[in-house]
Motif scaffolding. Structure first.
Motif, short mmCIF file in Angstrom:
data_model
loop_
_atom_site.label_atom_id
_atom_site.label_comp_id
_atom_site.label_asym_id
_atom_site.label_seq_id
_atom_site.Cartn_x
_atom_site.Cartn_y
_atom_site.Cartn_z
N ALA A 191 -1.69 -2.71 -4.16
CA ALA A 191 -1.33 -3.89 -4.95
C ALA A 191 -1.36 -5.13 -4.08
O ALA A 191 -1.02 -5.07 -2.89
CB ALA A 191 0.05 -3.72 -5.59
N GLY A 192 -1.77 -6.23 -4.67
CA GLY A 192 -1.73 -7.53 -4.01
C GLY A 192 -1.20 -8.55 -5.00
O GLY A 192 -1.39 -8.40 -6.22
N ASP B 59 5.56 0.48 -9.15
CA ASP B 59 6.22 0.52 -7.85
C ASP B 59 5.45 -0.29 -6.82
O ASP B 59 6.03 -1.08 -6.06
CB ASP B 59 6.37 1.96 -7.36
N LEU B 60 4.13 -0.11 -6.79
CA LEU B 60 3.31 -0.88 -5.87
C LEU B 60 3.30 -2.36 -6.26
O LEU B 60 3.35 -3.24 -5.39
CB LEU B 60 1.88 -0.33 -5.86
N ALA B 61 3.24 -2.63 -7.56
CA ALA B 61 3.23 -4.01 -8.03
C ALA B 61 4.52 -4.74 -7.64
O ALA B 61 4.49 -5.89 -7.19
CB ALA B 61 3.05 -4.05 -9.54
N ALA B 62 5.65 -4.08 -7.81
CA ALA B 62 6.92 -4.70 -7.45
C ALA B 62 7.00 -4.97 -5.95
O ALA B 62 7.50 -6.01 -5.51
CB ALA B 62 8.09 -3.82 -7.90
N GLY B 63 6.48 -4.04 -5.14
CA GLY B 63 6.48 -4.24 -3.69
C GLY B 63 5.66 -5.44 -3.28
O GLY B 63 6.08 -6.25 -2.44
N LEU C 291 0.84 -1.19 0.00
CA LEU C 291 0.00 0.00 0.00
C LEU C 291 0.88 1.24 0.00
O LEU C 291 1.98 1.23 0.55
CB LEU C 291 -0.90 0.02 1.24
N PRO C 292 0.39 2.34 -0.60
CA PRO C 292 1.13 3.60 -0.50
C PRO C 292 1.22 4.05 0.96
O PRO C 292 0.48 3.56 1.83
CB PRO C 292 0.28 4.58 -1.32
#
Length: 333
Positions: free
Chosen positions: A161-162, A55-59, A14-15
């Motif tokens: 992202a999940g 960025d969220l997807a990679a995290g 999450l951001p």
């Protein structure tokens, strides 16, 4: 021998910036109570400037890989409505960020049904022996599409992202996905849409109105279709699985609106207490909503090994889909 896609890892991202209802209510002529009562949402997360969907997807993908105990896969799929760019796809960027240059990677576009469509796609790749492992990520920065003046959408959606890792395995083992049910109805394309930016608008020869660049949704019609389509799809997949609704331990629906989730559960005959929901904390994160809910429910112990789990989603297109699995024993990260 037949092969199934088996869930072996989950993760989310999450951001940093949480946006409570109060922060939005005043500018929209609304109230915290109205937003919560209509949607079930208490807050959502918005990405800061400089943060993109990749960025969220990679995290999320990094955490799912760690949970699965692997560092590489054969295919990376990203389900998203908000790619970093119209071209190229976001998945190759994510794969490279995760150290997998050369790995097959592509996007899946089915709006809020994207993750379930991605599950079916990954299962097909594994069944056909194209891949032994697939990383599937649902990732969105939906805040980039929202009209800040539109009360019907601005309070609903959030960013996040999940992710899940799927491996080849036995169809009878815990975590094995299937059967699936998928559907669409393109006659409803205007019910959930961003009117401007695609080939139809660009080739029309006219400049779009300023609001046409934003996400738009016909709320009442979408509510009706969402309940009808998710309920019908869930029933179909339960029949194929040979499960009764009363045997479902957890219903994980697309986190569109708490009232929609409750209607679907009631229509299926599944107790509301068996619904997995994190919409109060993160809002509607479109293609990211189901994997985010799965990761959060795994982390807090709601999803336990052996639990019969039903997934169902509805989104723009119109699209819908469902799948079942028995929850596996996964590591905590």
């Amino acid at each position: 021998m037949s092969r199934a896609a088996v869930l072996s890892g989950v993760g989310s991202c999450l951001p940093f910036r949480a946006v409570p209802n109060d922060e939005l209510a005043a500018d929209l002529g609304s109230s915290e109570e109205w937003i919560r009562s209509r949607t079930g949402i208490g807050q959502r997360y918005f990405a800061d400037r400089g943060t993109a969907t990749s960025d969220l997807a990679a995290g999320a993908g990094e955490k799912a890989l760690k949970c699965a105990g692997v560092s590489t896969v054969d295919v990376v799929l990203v389900a998203t409505t908000t790619p970093d760019r119209p071209c190229p796809a976001t998945a190759p960027v994510v794969a490279a960020r995760l150290g997998m240059r050369g790995t097959a990677a592509y996007d899946v576009s089915a709006v809020c049904t994207g993750f379930v469509y991605g599950l079916a796609t990954a299962a097909g790749l594994i069944s056909a022996r194209v891949a032994d492992r697939v990383l599937l990520i649902g990732a969105e920065t939906f805040s980039t599409l929202l009209n800040p003046r539109d009360r019907s959408t601005a309070v609903i959606f959030g960013d996040g992202a999940g992710a899940v890792v799927l491996r080849s395995g036995d169809p009878a083992e815990p975590g094995a996905l299937g059967p699936f049910d998928l559907g669409s109805d393109g006659e409803g394309e205007d019910l959930i849409t961003v009117p401007a930016g695609g080939s139809r608008q660009r080739l029309s020869g006219t400049e779009p109105a300023s609001d046409d660049r934003y996400f738009a949704m016909s709320g009442k019609e979408v509510f009706r279709h969402a309940v009808q389509r998710m309920t019908g799809s869930a029933r179909a997949v339960l029949v194929r699985a040979g499960w009764q609704a009363q045997q479902v331990d957890h219903l994980v629906s697309h986190q569109a609106n708490l009232r929609i989730t409750n209607h679907v559960a009631d229509d299926l005959g599944i107790a509301r207490g068996r619904c997995v929901s994190n919409i109060a904390e993160v809002g509607n994160t479109a293609a990211a909503s189901i994997p985010l809910a799965l990761d959060h429910a795994h982390a807090d112990g709601t999803l336990r090994p052996g639990g019969r789990t039903l997934l169902t989603a509805f989104g723009g297109g119109l699209t819908w889909g469902s799948a079942v699995l028995t929850w596996p024993d996964l590591d905590q990260v």
